[in-house]
Scaffold this active site. Structure first.
Site, PDB file in Angstrom:
ATOM      1  N   ASP A  16       0.834  -1.210   0.000  1.00 17.41           N
ATOM      2  CA  ASP A  16       0.000   0.000   0.000  1.00 17.41           C
ATOM      3  C   ASP A  16       0.868   1.259   0.000  1.00 17.41           C
ATOM      4  O   ASP A  16       1.980   1.261   0.531  1.00 17.41           O
ATOM      5  CB  ASP A  16      -0.905  -0.012   1.240  1.00 17.41           C
ATOM      6  CG  ASP A  16      -2.036   0.997   1.112  1.00 17.41           C
ATOM      7  OD1 ASP A  16      -2.375   1.393  -0.023  1.00 17.41           O
ATOM      8  OD2 ASP A  16      -2.588   1.396   2.162  1.00 17.41           O
ATOM      9  N   GLY A  19      -0.098   5.477  -4.376  1.00 15.25           N
ATOM     10  CA  GLY A  19      -0.716   6.754  -4.747  1.00 15.25           C
ATOM     11  C   GLY A  19      -0.097   7.900  -3.971  1.00 15.25           C
ATOM     12  O   GLY A  19       0.244   8.954  -4.542  1.00 15.25           O
ATOM     13  N   HIS A  33       2.189   3.508  -9.020  1.00 12.06           N
ATOM     14  CA  HIS A  33       1.967   2.084  -9.322  1.00 12.06           C
ATOM     15  C   HIS A  33       3.125   1.544 -10.156  1.00 12.06           C
ATOM     16  O   HIS A  33       3.575   0.416  -9.954  1.00 12.06           O
ATOM     17  CB  HIS A  33       0.648   1.898 -10.076  1.00 12.06           C
ATOM     18  CG  HIS A  33      -0.557   2.287  -9.276  1.00 12.06           C
ATOM     19  ND1 HIS A  33      -0.702   1.955  -7.956  1.00 12.06           N
ATOM     20  CD2 HIS A  33      -1.670   2.992  -9.611  1.00 12.06           C
ATOM     21  CE1 HIS A  33      -1.858   2.437  -7.511  1.00 12.06           C
ATOM     22  NE2 HIS A  33      -2.465   3.070  -8.487  1.00 12.06           N
ATOM     23  N   LEU A 127      10.984 -20.490  -4.894  1.00 10.38           N
ATOM     24  CA  LEU A 127      10.109 -19.531  -4.206  1.00 10.38           C
ATOM     25  C   LEU A 127       8.728 -19.620  -4.841  1.00 10.38           C
ATOM     26  O   LEU A 127       8.595 -19.502  -6.060  1.00 10.38           O
ATOM     27  CB  LEU A 127      10.668 -18.109  -4.375  1.00 10.38           C
ATOM     28  CG  LEU A 127       9.777 -16.967  -3.877  1.00 10.38           C
ATOM     29  CD1 LEU A 127       9.631 -17.008  -2.365  1.00 10.38           C
ATOM     30  CD2 LEU A 127      10.344 -15.620  -4.308  1.00 10.38           C
ATOM     31  N   SER A 192      -7.859  -4.896   5.298  1.00 12.54           N
ATOM     32  CA  SER A 192      -8.476  -4.596   3.990  1.00 12.54           C
ATOM     33  C   SER A 192      -8.886  -5.859   3.220  1.00 12.54           C
ATOM     34  O   SER A 192      -8.670  -5.949   2.005  1.00 12.54           O
ATOM     35  CB  SER A 192      -7.544  -3.721   3.146  1.00 12.54           C
ATOM     36  OG  SER A 192      -7.303  -2.484   3.783  1.00 12.54           O
TER      37      SER A 192
END
Ligand code: IPE
Ligand code: IPE
Ligand code: MG
Length: 244
Positions: A16, A19, A33, A127, A192
């Site tokens: 997060d 922006g 982004h 991974l 979230s």
């Protein structure tokens, strides 16, 4: 940092702050982004070097469809171009890629590239990288219930046959162990609607760093913090001392 006493098997990240990273620089949000993709690459590389087995990244939530259409469409284009650009590197570095979420919501072209990227890396096992896209923890639980009933309709008449292990087998991350360490960048302290079931006993690590600024050092800081945690899973410290 090369050796941690306790490396989490499964690290999940809520990426997060893209922006805000851009807005602070008077750039359009999408610039954040785009820089976020660079941070993803860095963290995948560092995670592999640190011996993390499962790395799960939250790229786009069920709720992110509510964003302005132009931001959503830029995110979709970025996702597509990142898949195309990065799949070779993932394949050559032993990374197995999976994309989970409500993929029907994506354009057929994106779905095709997702399937191709998954197929190209299917033989890898160093991974296990999972990108959660159009993903929500509640969506996941509902789709698991549907899948469970579809796989064995007789269960509807025998509800006691449903237990945690049976339901978990149908969750989107059925191939992975529960989340050990859940990292959220960007300063918010909330889940979230990320991996609700799988994070039931995760250690939660919140950092104010914005996602484009998150790097190998930041991952090391989270891993060092994780190594100091005592994971009791309901038991007492004294019990753990006798049988860890
Ligand atoms: C996270 O960054 C990326 C996605 C949710 C796709 P944000 O876009 O949420 O960035 P902030 O929180 O507005 O800074
Ligand atoms: C969470 O970030 C989703 C992803 C990182 C993909 P958001 O920025 O969408 O979260 P909220 O809505 O602020 O909680
Ligand atoms: Mg955000």
């Amino acid at each position: 940092m090369s050796k941690h006493t306790k490396i989490p098997r499964h690290v999940a990240v809520i990426m997060d702050g893209n922006g805000r990273w851009a807005t602070q620089r008077h750039l359009p949000r999408v610039a954040g982004h785009s820089r976020g993709v660079d941070a993803v690459r860095a963290v995948i590389e560092a995670g592999g070097r640190r011996g993390i087995e499962f790395l799960t990244l939250f790229a786009f939530s069920s709720e992110n469809w509510r964003r302005p259409a132009d931001e959503v469409s830029v995110l979709m284009r970025l996702f597509l171009s990142a898949l195309q650009k990065e799949v070779g590197r993932l394949r050559d570095n032993g990374v197995r890629l999976r994309v989970v979420g409500e993929l029907d919501a994506f354009e057929p072209e994106l779905r095709r590239h997702i399937a191709e990227a998954e197929a190209q890396t299917a033989g890898n096992e160093k991974l296990k990288l999972t990108i959660c896209a159009s993903y929500g923890g509640r969506w996941d639980i509902v789709q698991a219930v549907r899948a469970l009933l579809a796989a064995d309709p007789s269960v509807a008449a025998r509800p006691a046959a449903v237990d945690e292990a049976l339901l978990a087998r149908h969750l989107a991350l059925a191939f992975a162990p529960d989340v050990d360490l859940l990292i959220r960048t960007g300063g918010e302290q909330r889940i979230s609607n990320f991996l609700l079931w799988q994070s039931a006993y995760a250690e939660l690590y919140f950092t104010d760093l914005l996602w484009p600024d998150f790097d190998a050092n930041a991952l090391d800081a989270a891993l060092a913090w994780y190594a100091t945690r005592e994971r009791r899973f309901g038991r007492t410290s004294a019990q753990l001392a006798v049988s860890p």
